[in-house]
Design a protein around this motif. Structure first.
Motif, short mmCIF file in Angstrom:
data_model
loop_
_atom_site.label_atom_id
_atom_site.label_comp_id
_atom_site.label_asym_id
_atom_site.label_seq_id
_atom_site.Cartn_x
_atom_site.Cartn_y
_atom_site.Cartn_z
N GLY A 31 0.82 -1.21 0.00
CA GLY A 31 0.00 0.00 0.00
C GLY A 31 0.85 1.26 0.00
N GLY A 50 2.84 12.04 -9.81
CA GLY A 50 2.17 11.06 -8.95
C GLY A 50 0.77 11.54 -8.61
N THR A 51 0.08 10.74 -7.82
CA THR A 51 -1.29 11.07 -7.42
C THR A 51 -1.37 12.45 -6.78
OG1 THR A 51 -1.65 8.73 -6.99
CG2 THR A 51 -3.24 10.26 -6.02
N THR A 52 -0.40 12.73 -5.90
CA THR A 52 -0.42 14.01 -5.20
C THR A 52 -0.40 15.17 -6.18
OG1 THR A 52 0.71 12.99 -3.34
CG2 THR A 52 0.80 15.39 -3.47
N HIS A 63 -7.01 10.08 1.99
CA HIS A 63 -5.57 10.28 2.22
C HIS A 63 -5.32 11.78 2.35
CE1 HIS A 63 -1.29 10.36 0.93
NE2 HIS A 63 -1.26 9.07 1.21
N SER A 73 -3.40 13.62 0.90
CA SER A 73 -3.23 14.31 -0.38
C SER A 73 -4.57 14.62 -1.03
CB SER A 73 -2.33 13.50 -1.33
OG SER A 73 -2.96 12.30 -1.66
N THR A 90 -11.72 8.69 -2.81
CA THR A 90 -10.85 7.56 -3.09
C THR A 90 -11.67 6.40 -3.65
OG1 THR A 90 -9.14 6.13 -2.16
CG2 THR A 90 -11.04 6.52 -0.77
N LEU A 115 -10.30 3.24 -3.34
CA LEU A 115 -9.92 2.18 -2.40
C LEU A 115 -9.11 2.86 -1.30
CD1 LEU A 115 -9.30 -0.70 -1.41
CD2 LEU A 115 -7.75 -0.98 -3.32
N ASN A 144 -6.59 3.57 1.50
CA ASN A 144 -5.29 3.00 1.88
C ASN A 144 -5.24 2.67 3.36
OD1 ASN A 144 -5.29 5.94 2.28
ND2 ASN A 144 -3.24 5.58 3.10
N ASP A 164 -9.41 9.52 -6.51
CA ASP A 164 -8.07 9.17 -6.08
C ASP A 164 -7.93 7.65 -6.26
OD1 ASP A 164 -5.87 8.31 -4.70
OD2 ASP A 164 -6.28 9.43 -2.87
N ALA A 213 -5.03 5.99 -6.39
CA ALA A 213 -3.67 5.57 -6.05
C ALA A 213 -3.62 4.12 -5.56
CB ALA A 213 -3.08 6.49 -4.99
N GLN A 214 -4.58 3.78 -4.73
CA GLN A 214 -4.55 2.47 -4.09
C GLN A 214 -5.28 1.44 -4.95
OE1 GLN A 214 -2.65 0.57 -1.54
NE2 GLN A 214 -2.76 2.69 -0.97
N SER A 258 -0.67 6.78 -9.18
CA SER A 258 0.80 6.85 -9.13
C SER A 258 1.41 5.60 -9.72
CB SER A 258 1.28 6.92 -7.68
OG SER A 258 0.80 8.05 -7.02
N HIS A 268 4.26 4.17 -8.79
CA HIS A 268 4.99 3.30 -7.86
C HIS A 268 4.11 2.33 -7.09
CE1 HIS A 268 4.21 5.35 -3.89
NE2 HIS A 268 3.84 6.30 -4.70
N LYS A 269 2.79 2.54 -7.11
CA LYS A 269 1.90 1.58 -6.44
C LYS A 269 1.39 0.51 -7.40
CE LYS A 269 0.81 4.62 -2.68
NZ LYS A 269 -0.19 5.38 -1.92
C1 LIG Z 1 -0.32 6.64 -1.81
C2 LIG Z 1 -1.62 7.32 -1.89
C3 LIG Z 1 -1.72 8.66 -2.27
C4 LIG Z 1 -0.50 9.52 -2.60
O1 LIG Z 1 0.22 8.99 -3.64
P1 LIG Z 1 1.68 9.59 -3.98
O2 LIG Z 1 2.27 8.55 -4.85
O3 LIG Z 1 2.40 9.73 -2.66
O4 LIG Z 1 1.47 10.89 -4.66
C5 LIG Z 1 -2.96 9.23 -2.34
N1 LIG Z 1 -4.07 8.53 -2.06
C6 LIG Z 1 -4.02 7.24 -1.67
C7 LIG Z 1 -5.29 6.51 -1.38
C8 LIG Z 1 -2.80 6.59 -1.57
O5 LIG Z 1 -2.76 5.32 -1.18
#
Ligand SMILES: *Cc1c(COP(=O)(O)O)cnc(C)c1O
Length: 415
Positions: A39, A102-104, A132, A134, A180, A182, A184, A209, A211-212, A232, A234-235
């Motif tokens: 995560g 990235g997501t942010t 999150h 962000s 979001t 999902l 995190n 969002d 990201a997750q 993002s 990296h996830k």
């Molecule tokens: C990790 C995450 C973010 C932020 O992603 P970054 O890669 O740090 O920009 C935002 N929302 C959720 C739900 C996340 O898991």
């Protein structure tokens, strides 16, 4: 795909796939690594590492600038990556895909270009209580800067959005719902389609969002009809420093640029500047070219396995893990939504999450401890921190058994 593991897409061999992640094949503190912090960030398969190395070894150059061969190769790969993301999200056209860091950054782009430009004092942005940081703090800045109002739709004790409460949070002043897909911190999957319909019914736009979500659920932005979708690299088994904002063309076209510099302009003169077309209008400066190429390789990788296969596998693994963890005396699962994925957030009576994290690391088990960038969620559940094990498709039941054994060993020391 050349790897053997991908030869049977209908029934992927998850054990063989795990072998394609070099960083998972190591010992930590003398124990085989059990990586359960997906995560926060995922490990990278050899295919992604190779794609990045190949770019730097053969094609390294700037994009959209040169007539020379290397620049054209780099540009082709960069723009093919955009098409790949378009297909991955099922966007209508590749120009609706903006590369960010990235997501942010993607969320901040919407906060600046959409809200800053089109909302005025008193207009409302609705989020949920499980966002999150962000997806909280950019809206709080706008409260201070332009006087918008941030409205928080509540969640219940299972960590679910209560749909009637969400609907009650909407008003004729709502301009944007930012939610979001999902969580995190809790693993909750939100009812995006229903929430989007309710938001559109009152004329609000929807930013997701993702990201997750993207590494665990198959996403179709047209079927969901969301207006913006952020994630993002990296996830999803790709590098850090690269991300995506999807936006519907009619909105992106109407939005002003958010960063200014090279590549986002058509003509610059001191009497005025014309902005470039989508997507370049939002991509000022030299982008993370290697990151974008790595992201395309990560997306290829998960698409070859199939997100529905991943979701089914992880669903069973989450159930197994939930049952095993709940056998531990004094363990409280935080986040017990009916629709959940990949996240096991828990607290153990009388024990500090940070102590657990340290003792688990001594046994080679990597989990995250803390507030998971969701301090309001911690406050709602009355804890300052949780321990969080988060799954990816390369995890298996043996990882869960190791986690449970390591937790029991830690508890013998701590209690
Ligand atoms: C990790 C995450 C973010 C932020 O992603 P970054 O890669 O740090 O920009 C935002 N929302 C959720 C739900 C996340 O898991």
């Amino acid at each position: 795909m050349t790897s053997l593991a991908h030869n049977q897409p209908m029934t992927p061999n998850f054990e063989a796939l795990r072998a394609e992640f070099p960083s998972l094949q190591q010992e930590v503190n003398g124990k085989p690594l059990v990586y359960l912090d997906n995560g926060a960030s995922t490990q990278k398969p050899q295919a992604v590492i190779d794609a990045i190395a190949h770019y730097y070894t053969h094609d390294n150059s700037n994009v959209h600038r040169g007539v020379h061969t290397l620049s054209q190769r780099a540009t082709d790969q960069f723009e093919n990556a955009r098409k790949k993301v378009q297909g991955f999200l099922n966007a209508r056209e590749d120009a609706e895909i903006i590369f960010t860091s990235g997501t942010t950054e993607s969320i901040n782009l919407v906060a600046h270009s959409f809200v800053h430009a089109f909302c005025e004092a008193g207009d409302e942005v609705v989020i949920t209580a499980m966002e999150h940081h962000s997806n909280i703090v950019p809206w709080q800045l706008l409260e201070q800067q332009i006087g918008i109002k941030l409205v928080v739709a509540p969640i219940n004790k299972k960590g679910e959005v209560v749909f009637d409460d969400f609907k009650a949070s909407l008003s004729e002043r709502t301009k944007l719902v930012a939610v979001t897909q999902l969580s995190n911190a809790l693993g909750t999957i939100t009812p995006l389609k229903e929430m989007t319909e309710a938001a559109h019914a009152i004329g609000a736009k929807v930013l997701v969002d993702g990201a997750q979500a993207v590494a665990h659920l198959s996403v179709d932005v047209q079927a969901l009809d969301v207006d913006f979708y952020a994630f993002s690299g990296h996830k999803i088994f790709a590098p850090t420093g690269v991300g995506v904002l999807y936006g519907k063309r009619e909105l992106l076209d109407a939005m002003p640029p958010y960063k200014a510099g090279g590549d986002m302009i058509k003509v610059v003169s001191f009497s005025g500047t014309t902005f470039n077309d989508l997507p370049h209008k939002f991509e000022a400066g030299t982008p993370n070219i290697a990151g974008v190429i790595g992201l395309a390789a990560g997306i290829d990788y998960v698409q070859a396995i199939g997100l529905n296969n991943i979701a089914a596998y992880e669903h069973d693994l989450l159930n197994y893990a939930t049952n095993q963890l709940e056998k531990i005396d004094g363990l409280n699962m935080i986040g017990t939504a009916a629709k959940k994925s990949s996240i096991l957030s828990f607290q153990i009576e009388g024990v500090h999450a940070s102590d657990l994290g340290t003792l688990l690391d001594h046994q080679g088990v990597a989990i995250r401890v803390g507030h998971h960038c969701a301090m309001p969620v911690m406050e709602f559940f009355g804890v300052d921190a949780t321990a969080r094990a988060s799954l990816a498709f390369y995890n298996n039941q043996a990882d869960i058994d190791t986690l449970v054994a390591a937790l029991n060993k830690a508890l013998n020391i701590l209690r």
